[in-house]
Motif scaffolding. Structure first.
Motif, PDB file in Angstrom:
ATOM      1  N   THR A 198       0.843  -1.192   0.000  1.00  0.00           N
ATOM      2  CA  THR A 198       0.000   0.000   0.000  1.00  0.00           C
ATOM      3  C   THR A 198       0.880   1.244   0.000  1.00  0.00           C
ATOM      4  O   THR A 198       1.826   1.348   0.793  1.00  0.00           O
ATOM      5  CB  THR A 198      -0.924   0.013   1.232  1.00  0.00           C
ATOM      6  N   TYR A 199       0.566   2.159  -0.890  1.00  0.00           N
ATOM      7  CA  TYR A 199       1.324   3.396  -1.035  1.00  0.00           C
ATOM      8  C   TYR A 199       0.400   4.581  -0.731  1.00  0.00           C
ATOM      9  O   TYR A 199      -0.771   4.569  -1.100  1.00  0.00           O
ATOM     10  CB  TYR A 199       1.886   3.525  -2.447  1.00  0.00           C
ATOM     11  N   LYS A 200       0.956   5.601  -0.097  1.00  0.00           N
ATOM     12  CA  LYS A 200       0.164   6.786   0.246  1.00  0.00           C
ATOM     13  C   LYS A 200       0.617   7.978  -0.583  1.00  0.00           C
ATOM     14  O   LYS A 200       1.824   8.239  -0.701  1.00  0.00           O
ATOM     15  CB  LYS A 200       0.308   7.110   1.736  1.00  0.00           C
TER      16      LYS A 200
ATOM     17  N   ILE B 114       1.639  11.529  -1.253  1.00  0.00           N
ATOM     18  CA  ILE B 114       2.165  12.609  -0.400  1.00  0.00           C
ATOM     19  C   ILE B 114       2.312  13.928  -1.160  1.00  0.00           C
ATOM     20  O   ILE B 114       2.410  14.997  -0.555  1.00  0.00           O
ATOM     21  CB  ILE B 114       3.520  12.222   0.213  1.00  0.00           C
TER      22      ILE B 114
ATOM     23  N   ASP C  60      -6.500  12.383   1.215  1.00  0.00           N
ATOM     24  CA  ASP C  60      -6.027  11.146   1.849  1.00  0.00           C
ATOM     25  C   ASP C  60      -6.286   9.973   0.901  1.00  0.00           C
ATOM     26  O   ASP C  60      -7.352   9.355   0.935  1.00  0.00           O
ATOM     27  CB  ASP C  60      -6.747  10.934   3.184  1.00  0.00           C
TER      28      ASP C  60
ATOM     29  N   THR D 157      -4.868   6.314  -0.879  1.00  0.00           N
ATOM     30  CA  THR D 157      -3.953   5.173  -0.838  1.00  0.00           C
ATOM     31  C   THR D 157      -4.038   4.416  -2.152  1.00  0.00           C
ATOM     32  O   THR D 157      -5.085   4.357  -2.795  1.00  0.00           O
ATOM     33  CB  THR D 157      -4.292   4.217   0.326  1.00  0.00           C
ATOM     34  N   TYR D 158      -2.921   3.849  -2.530  1.00  0.00           N
ATOM     35  CA  TYR D 158      -2.789   3.156  -3.812  1.00  0.00           C
ATOM     36  C   TYR D 158      -2.254   1.761  -3.532  1.00  0.00           C
ATOM     37  O   TYR D 158      -1.140   1.606  -3.021  1.00  0.00           O
ATOM     38  CB  TYR D 158      -1.826   3.947  -4.702  1.00  0.00           C
ATOM     39  N   LYS D 159      -3.051   0.755  -3.832  1.00  0.00           N
ATOM     40  CA  LYS D 159      -2.655  -0.616  -3.550  1.00  0.00           C
ATOM     41  C   LYS D 159      -2.125  -1.291  -4.814  1.00  0.00           C
ATOM     42  O   LYS D 159      -2.783  -1.269  -5.855  1.00  0.00           O
ATOM     43  CB  LYS D 159      -3.828  -1.412  -2.977  1.00  0.00           C
TER      44      LYS D 159
ATOM     45  N   ASP E 191      -7.674   3.820  -3.945  1.00  0.00           N
ATOM     46  CA  ASP E 191      -8.818   3.875  -3.024  1.00  0.00           C
ATOM     47  C   ASP E 191      -9.905   2.845  -3.344  1.00  0.00           C
ATOM     48  O   ASP E 191     -11.098   3.172  -3.381  1.00  0.00           O
ATOM     49  CB  ASP E 191      -9.423   5.286  -3.004  1.00  0.00           C
TER      50      ASP E 191
ATOM     51  N   SER F 118       9.326   4.089  -2.265  1.00  0.00           N
ATOM     52  CA  SER F 118       8.372   5.052  -2.817  1.00  0.00           C
ATOM     53  C   SER F 118       8.160   4.808  -4.303  1.00  0.00           C
ATOM     54  O   SER F 118       8.824   3.973  -4.926  1.00  0.00           O
ATOM     55  CB  SER F 118       8.846   6.487  -2.572  1.00  0.00           C
TER      56      SER F 118
ATOM     57  N   LEU G   4       4.342   8.950  -4.160  1.00  0.00           N
ATOM     58  CA  LEU G   4       3.720   8.089  -3.157  1.00  0.00           C
ATOM     59  C   LEU G   4       4.795   7.400  -2.325  1.00  0.00           C
ATOM     60  O   LEU G   4       5.837   6.980  -2.853  1.00  0.00           O
ATOM     61  CB  LEU G   4       2.846   7.014  -3.819  1.00  0.00           C
TER      62      LEU G   4
ATOM     63  N   LEU H 141       3.835   2.281   2.501  1.00  0.00           N
ATOM     64  CA  LEU H 141       3.543   2.178   3.933  1.00  0.00           C
ATOM     65  C   LEU H 141       4.098   0.869   4.509  1.00  0.00           C
ATOM     66  O   LEU H 141       4.293  -0.108   3.802  1.00  0.00           O
ATOM     67  CB  LEU H 141       2.024   2.238   4.141  1.00  0.00           C
TER      68      LEU H 141
END
Length: 326
Positions: free
Chosen positions: A240-242, A244, A255, A257-259, A272, A311, A323, A326
């Protein structure tokens, strides 16, 4: 009794021969569909590239960044005809029509492709045809209205534009309204729906290749990995990547997230949990990726000093996102 057994064996052999003939016919039809898809995938590449270029020109018009001299330079033809021409795409349907005519005879092991083909030739085609016709209407109307309202229209093809023509392209508010309508129909809707079609068509092309057990390599216009990675290597990217940072975006970062996960020995990305907008990744080199169409999707994974993925930055639809894993 022996005669009866002989007859039953003969019937069984005959049935198997008929089944084989039917299956061979369906395989031949699916290969016809595959050929049609191949033609349209390549055409879709041209269309998206065409409207991407148009969009760049239109953004200059809308933001008033063009000058009088711009309409005098070497790019003047692209500017003067910015919204008077269109790139059209008519989807080939002969193969699909043959599938539908023979749908009751499709063997069970080949039926998996029917639903994806319905999605392509019913829903995707409907949207493409709608906005393709819309582009015809807009470009024809712009030309017709200029011919009726501007006495210089018949001189528009001459090498140098007249000052009055340039003033019109730079300042007429109704022309700029038409520019907006052209962009909305061409780039926002037609090119977008062609991209959806292209992604579905590529997946269907690959699926047919697998179902008919083709030994032919995938052609160059079908995206595929340029380097072969093991499952262990692919697993390094899973997670999972967030988001930023989004380049050029000044507001608060949403907010998101990228899975990234493995699917059919490739990796895919989902933002998402939106599985309707799944990104299919292919590797150009280790850590460097591109999508179903590199006009829309490119990216690169970043590693730390321990060679761990930390990242990802990704370019999609002209936006560049950073991104963190996480």
């Amino acid at each position: 009794m022996l005669v009866i057994i002989g007859i039953l064996i003969a019937l069984q052999i005959n049935n198997k021969n008929e089944q084989r003939k039917t299956e061979n016919k369906i395989v031949s039809i699916l290969k016809e569909v595959q050929h049609d898809l191949g033609l349209d995938i390549q055409k879709s590449d041209e269309l998206v590239a065409y409207y991407k270029t148009k969009d760049s020109i239109i953004n200059l018009i809308q933001t008033d960044k063009l000058t009088f001299n711009d309409y005098k330079n070497d790019d003047q033809y692209a500017l003067r005809y910015a919204i008077m021409n269109a790139f059209h795409m008519k989807i080939h349907t002969n193969g699909y029509a043959n599938v539908i005519e023979n749908v009751d005879n499709v063997p069970k092991k080949l039926k998996a492709v029917i639903e994806p083909l319905n999605e392509i030739y019913i829903y995707n085609k409907y949207e493409i045809d709608k906005f393709d016709n819309r582009m015809d209407f807009i470009t024809d109307r712009v030309r017709d209205e200029l011919a009726k309202s501007k006495d210089w229209y018949y001189r528009l093809d001459r090498y140098q534009l007249e000052d009055e023509m340039i003033d019109f392209f730079l300042n007429d508010p109704y022309y700029k309204n038409d520019v907006y309508l052209y962009q909305n129909a061409g780039w926002v809707h037609l090119a977008y729906n062609v991209t959806l079609f292209r992604e579905n068509a590529i997946n269907a092309y690959k699926q047919i290749n697998t179902l008919v057990e083709s030994n032919e390599p995938l052609p160059d216009f079908i995206p595929h990995n340029l380097v072969n990675l093991t499952t262990a290597q692919l697993n390094e990217y899973v997670g999972t990547y967030k988001v930023i940072k989004i380049e050029g975006y000044e507001g608060p970062i949403p907010d998101l997230t990228y899975k990234i996960q493995i699917q059919n020995n490739d990796i895919v990305g989902v933002m998402d949990e939106d599985f309707e907008d799944m990104d299919y990744f292919y590797f150009e080199t280790t850590d460097k990726i591109f999508g179903q169409t590199d006009i829309y999707l490119k990216g690169e994974f970043v590693r730390d000093s321990l060679n761990e993925i930390t990242s990802l930055f990704i370019m999609k639809n002209g936006m560049v996102a950073h991104l963190n894993k996480l």
